[in-house]
Scaffold this active site. Structure first.
Site, PDB file in Angstrom:
ATOM      1  CG  PHE A   1      -1.830   1.177   0.998  1.00  0.00           C
ATOM      2  CD1 PHE A   1      -2.942   1.006   0.594  1.00  0.00           C
ATOM      3  CD2 PHE A   1      -1.767   2.167   1.876  1.00  0.00           C
ATOM      4  CE1 PHE A   1      -4.086   2.033   0.395  1.00  0.00           C
ATOM      5  CE2 PHE A   1      -2.463   3.298   1.811  1.00  0.00           C
ATOM      6  CZ  PHE A   1      -3.570   3.234   0.921  1.00  0.00           C
TER       7      PHE A   1
ATOM      8  CG  ASP B   1       5.623   3.647   1.581  1.00  0.00           C
ATOM      9  OD1 ASP B   1       5.502   4.334   2.563  1.00  0.00           O
ATOM     10  OD2 ASP B   1       4.505   3.425   1.159  1.00  0.00           O
TER      11      ASP B   1
ATOM     12  CE  LYS C   1      -0.053   5.622   7.442  1.00  0.00           C
ATOM     13  NZ  LYS C   1      -1.527   5.605   7.685  1.00  0.00           N
TER      14      LYS C   1
HETATM   15  C1  PLP Z   1       3.079   2.551   3.667  1.00  0.00           C
HETATM   16  C2  PLP Z   1       1.953   3.571   3.380  1.00  0.00           C
HETATM   17  N1  PLP Z   1       2.220   4.266   2.516  1.00  0.00           N
HETATM   18  C3  PLP Z   1       1.361   5.277   2.193  1.00  0.00           C
HETATM   19  C4  PLP Z   1       0.257   5.675   2.688  1.00  0.00           C
HETATM   20  C5  PLP Z   1      -0.535   6.834   2.407  1.00  0.00           C
HETATM   21  O1  PLP Z   1      -0.397   7.778   3.302  1.00  0.00           O
HETATM   22  P1  PLP Z   1      -1.618   9.192   3.437  1.00  0.00           P
HETATM   23  O2  PLP Z   1      -2.882   8.473   3.644  1.00  0.00           O
HETATM   24  O3  PLP Z   1      -0.852   9.944   4.130  1.00  0.00           O
HETATM   25  O4  PLP Z   1      -1.332   9.592   1.745  1.00  0.00           O
HETATM   26  C6  PLP Z   1      -0.090   4.710   3.855  1.00  0.00           C
HETATM   27  C7  PLP Z   1      -1.284   4.904   4.512  1.00  0.00           C
HETATM   28  O5  PLP Z   1      -1.939   4.066   5.281  1.00  0.00           O
HETATM   29  C8  PLP Z   1       0.838   3.638   4.316  1.00  0.00           C
HETATM   30  O6  PLP Z   1       0.738   3.132   5.348  1.00  0.00           O
END
Ligand code: PLP
Length: 401
Positions: A136, A221, A250
């Site tokens: 994700f 990520d 986050k």
């Molecule tokens: C690993 C990862 N990348 C990207 C995101 C997306 O982040 P945002 O919701 O701040 O755009 C998330 C959100 O859950 C995530 O867990």
């Protein structure tokens, strides 16, 4: 105006379906709703409130900056942004930082940078991006396409091209897709939304080697795993594998929206003036808060505390499981933990979440089969104990129907 959950349905686009109660106030790892009912927070706003709610240091950072300067645009720079970038580069492999407002935007920047870098150095044939099934990376169209969950990316028409998905923890499946056309591999060094899956050390090492072999960039990520969540400042530090690009969001803002993309000096060169940008990226309020978040979290006490609190969670969840036999395993690292349901309870993670809210506990799911916990990194031990007692009652409710 009387604010109710019913009013939500009348005024909001229906893409979310929040709980019936409306939280109005938080302190540390406790939340109170409109009826002054108190909840223990094991969710932390989906791994965001790394220092709990209204941490005094963050409140004062926000107040101090709020009385100085709120916003400028990137036509000008500002002191908090430069200070935060300096701290991030001092603390990691990176030499350069790009600020965004969210995880998805940090990832969007990372993917665009990788494509530009490949174009600059190897020509337009080198454009393939490989990521992993169940991964994700956010909800912009590029990041949701790179994410490995068709349920989130299908149904919006043609997707950005040259994106493929390998199987996480299966090096052969990655090797089969890779070639000199691969421009980047993007992965979470601990899959969050996909079910709290840790990579094996051999897998991460092998991914790095394959990227080196094919001159591809490795993008980690760390939007969910970063800023102390796993007990290391960034998860890559505990894996002994260094990426070329890292994204973080986050926990970085502790609840104030901010994202960042970190990379090396050489790779950063490809984002020349005008190639990418954001109105709010590097906003002084966000950067002032994030700077304080880093100062508080990047201490031996907090990072060691995460490991100690992980053990409290594991011990408590194992004890619950001995009584009720609901989990196949407790997995994850630090305070990003998943209780994976056993055969008997497959598909029922949401039932445990709903029962927990009924017992005045906030937790999360990660897919249909995993109950996820991502509390504040400084959650008091008493709150862990109290939250687990509530979770045990919720488990008993689900088990006893
Ligand atoms: C690993 C990862 N990348 C990207 C995101 C997306 O982040 P945002 O919701 O701040 O755009 C998330 C959100 O859950 C995530 O867990």
């Amino acid at each position: 105006m009387k604010v109710t959950r019913e009013l939500f349905n009348e005024v909001m686009v229906p893409n979310y379906n929040p709980a019936a109660m409306i939280p109005v106030r938080g302190k540390g790892s406790r939340i109170w709703d409109q009826d002054n009912i108190e909840y223990v927070d094991f969710a932390g706003g989906i791994a965001v409130n790394a220092l709990g709610h209204c941490h005094p240091e963050l409140v004062s950072a926000l107040k101090e900056q709020g009385e100085k300067l709120w916003h400028l645009s990137n036509v000008f720079t500002n002191e908090p942004a430069i200070r935060l970038a300096k701290k991030l580069t001092d603390l990691t492999f990176a030499d350069r930082v790009y600020f965004a407002n969210s995880g998805a935007e940090a990832n969007e920047a990372a993917l665009k940078l990788a494509r530009r870098w490949a174009l600059d150095h190897h020509g337009e044939e080198k454009n393939q991006i490989i990521s992993f099934k169940q991964g994700f990376h956010g909800r912009t169209f590029f990041t949701v396409t790179v994410g490995g969950q068709p349920a989130y990316s299908d149904g919006f028409g043609p997707k950005p091209g040259a994106v493929e998905h390998a199987v996480y923890n299966d090096l052969a499946s990655l090797e089969a897709l890779m070639s000199d056309k691969t421009c980047a591999v993007m992965m979470e060094p601990l899959q969050g939304e996909g079910g709290i899956i840790s990579p094996t050390p051999e897998f991460v090492k092998g991914v790095r080697e394959l990227c080196d072999k094919h001159n591809a960039l490795l993008i980690f990520d760390e939007v969910q795993s970063g800023v102390g969540r796993t007990g290391d400042l960034y998860a890559y530090m505990g894996l002994n594998v260094t990426p070329d690009i890292l994204t973080t969001a986050k926990s970085l803002g502790g609840g104030f929206p901010i994202g960042a993309m970190l990379t090396t000096k050489d790779i950063a060169e490809s984002l020349k003036p005008g190639t990418h940008g954001s109105t709010y990226g590097g906003n002084p309020l966000a950067c002032a808060v994030a700077e304080r978040v880093l100062d508080v979290i990047n201490t031996p006490e907090v990072l060691e505390g995460v490991k100690h609190k992980e053990q409290l969670f594991r011990d408590g969840l194992n004890a619950i499981n001995e009584k009720y036999q609901v989990f196949a395993e407790i997995r994850g690292k630090g305070l990003l933990l998943g209780a994976a349901l056993n055969e008997k309870y497959q598909g029922r993670a949401r039932d445990f979440l709903v029962a927990s809210v009924g017992e005045h506990l906030m937790c999360l799911v990660a897919g249909a089969n995993v109950v996820r916990f991502a509390p504040s990194l400084v959650i008091p031990d008493e709150d862990i104990k109290e939250g687990l007692a509530r979770f045990e009652r919720a488990v008993a409710k689900v088990v006893n129907g």
